[in-house]
Design a protein around this motif. Structure first.
Motif, PDB file in Angstrom:
ATOM      1  N   GLY A 122      51.509  53.852  26.375  1.00  0.00           N
ATOM      2  CA  GLY A 122      51.047  53.706  27.524  1.00  0.00           C
ATOM      3  C   GLY A 122      51.815  53.889  28.775  1.00  0.00           C
ATOM      4  O   GLY A 122      51.302  54.562  29.761  1.00  0.00           O
ATOM      5  N   ARG A 123      52.822  53.212  28.828  1.00  0.00           N
ATOM      6  CA  ARG A 123      53.741  53.155  30.031  1.00  0.00           C
ATOM      7  C   ARG A 123      54.381  54.633  30.055  1.00  0.00           C
ATOM      8  O   ARG A 123      54.529  55.098  30.980  1.00  0.00           O
ATOM      9  CB  ARG A 123      54.738  52.383  29.765  1.00  0.00           C
TER      10      ARG A 123
ATOM     11  N   HIS B 293      44.103  48.837  27.608  1.00  0.00           N
ATOM     12  CA  HIS B 293      45.507  48.491  28.027  1.00  0.00           C
ATOM     13  C   HIS B 293      46.171  49.788  28.816  1.00  0.00           C
ATOM     14  O   HIS B 293      46.748  49.568  29.677  1.00  0.00           O
ATOM     15  CB  HIS B 293      46.389  48.137  26.857  1.00  0.00           C
ATOM     16  N   HIS B 294      45.936  50.950  28.349  1.00  0.00           N
ATOM     17  CA  HIS B 294      46.556  52.270  28.838  1.00  0.00           C
ATOM     18  C   HIS B 294      45.870  52.475  30.065  1.00  0.00           C
ATOM     19  O   HIS B 294      46.456  52.790  31.051  1.00  0.00           O
ATOM     20  CB  HIS B 294      46.343  53.417  27.971  1.00  0.00           C
TER      21      HIS B 294
ATOM     22  N   PHE C  28      50.856  46.614  18.845  1.00  0.00           N
ATOM     23  CA  PHE C  28      50.296  46.560  20.361  1.00  0.00           C
ATOM     24  C   PHE C  28      51.759  46.846  21.248  1.00  0.00           C
ATOM     25  O   PHE C  28      51.709  47.300  22.149  1.00  0.00           O
ATOM     26  CB  PHE C  28      49.534  45.411  20.847  1.00  0.00           C
ATOM     27  N   LYS C  29      53.031  46.223  20.661  1.00  0.00           N
ATOM     28  CA  LYS C  29      53.957  46.546  21.519  1.00  0.00           C
ATOM     29  C   LYS C  29      54.402  48.110  21.664  1.00  0.00           C
ATOM     30  O   LYS C  29      54.714  48.530  22.691  1.00  0.00           O
ATOM     31  CB  LYS C  29      55.442  45.770  20.723  1.00  0.00           C
TER      32      LYS C  29
ATOM     33  N   THR D 226      51.978  50.673  21.238  1.00  0.00           N
ATOM     34  CA  THR D 226      51.209  51.155  22.001  1.00  0.00           C
ATOM     35  C   THR D 226      51.221  50.934  23.622  1.00  0.00           C
ATOM     36  O   THR D 226      50.891  51.882  24.311  1.00  0.00           O
ATOM     37  CB  THR D 226      49.532  50.778  21.728  1.00  0.00           C
ATOM     38  N   GLN D 227      51.778  49.733  23.821  1.00  0.00           N
ATOM     39  CA  GLN D 227      52.081  49.362  25.282  1.00  0.00           C
ATOM     40  C   GLN D 227      53.204  50.543  25.665  1.00  0.00           C
ATOM     41  O   GLN D 227      53.142  50.963  26.858  1.00  0.00           O
ATOM     42  CB  GLN D 227      52.549  47.916  25.474  1.00  0.00           C
ATOM     43  N   GLN D 228      54.140  50.684  24.982  1.00  0.00           N
ATOM     44  CA  GLN D 228      55.169  51.669  25.286  1.00  0.00           C
ATOM     45  C   GLN D 228      54.649  53.350  25.509  1.00  0.00           C
ATOM     46  O   GLN D 228      54.922  53.805  26.363  1.00  0.00           O
ATOM     47  CB  GLN D 228      56.269  51.677  24.070  1.00  0.00           C
TER      48      GLN D 228
ATOM     49  N   ILE E 270      47.546  49.861  32.408  1.00  0.00           N
ATOM     50  CA  ILE E 270      48.901  50.330  32.889  1.00  0.00           C
ATOM     51  C   ILE E 270      48.923  51.703  33.954  1.00  0.00           C
ATOM     52  O   ILE E 270      49.978  51.673  34.698  1.00  0.00           O
ATOM     53  CB  ILE E 270      49.603  51.004  31.528  1.00  0.00           C
TER      54      ILE E 270
ATOM     55  N   VAL F  82      43.522  49.503  22.963  1.00  0.00           N
ATOM     56  CA  VAL F  82      44.440  50.240  23.328  1.00  0.00           C
ATOM     57  C   VAL F  82      44.131  50.974  24.701  1.00  0.00           C
ATOM     58  O   VAL F  82      44.795  51.112  25.835  1.00  0.00           O
ATOM     59  CB  VAL F  82      44.859  51.060  22.219  1.00  0.00           C
TER      60      VAL F  82
END
Length: 131
Positions: free
Chosen positions: A48-49, A99-100, A41-42, A44-46, A103, A96
């Motif tokens: 998303g950003r 989260h996306h 998830f770290k 997938t957060q990248q 974001i 995911v």
């Protein structure tokens, strides 16, 4: 810690010890899974950003379908039920997506991600980049 399990009177100490050892192995694997999911998830957060910064949509249905197909194959090789593996991945993909969308600030009015199970295959999730 959970209360001790009541075992039948006939259960020998060897069986109890073996059960404890097997359960310790399961607990270790569960801990590893949590750490692996956190690491995933770290990344997938990248993703998303990066997508949000460049105006890319939170979803990538083509990538999702390919990932599901790939992971079903891996599951078969590992003798894990591919249907279970797909359900697990669909759950991750849905998170995911959520989260996306958060974001990107595009979370829909109904509370987030589209429901899993609506891709071209009829059972795959849509809307996230699973890696």
């Amino acid at each position: 810690m959970a209360a001790a399990e009541e075992l039948p009177a006939g259960a020998g100490q060897d069986a109890i010890d073996e059960l404890g050892s097997i359960r310790q192995s399961i607990d270790n694997i569960d801990a590893a899974l949590i750490h692996l999911l956190a690491e995933r998830f770290k990344f997938t957060q990248q993703v998303g950003r990066l997508k949000a910064a460049h105006g890319l949509p939170p979803a990538d249905p083509t990538r999702e379908l390919l990932q599901i197909q790939r992971l079903r194959g891996l599951a078969e090789e590992a003798r894990l039920d591919p249907g279970f593996a797909e359900k697990f991945l669909n759950f991750i993909i849905a998170e995911v997506i959520h989260h996306h969308e958060k974001i990107a600030g595009t979370e829909n009015v109904n509370g987030g991600a589209r429901a899993a199970g609506s891709a071209a295959t009829g059972s795959a999730a849509t809307g996230a980049n699973p890696t």
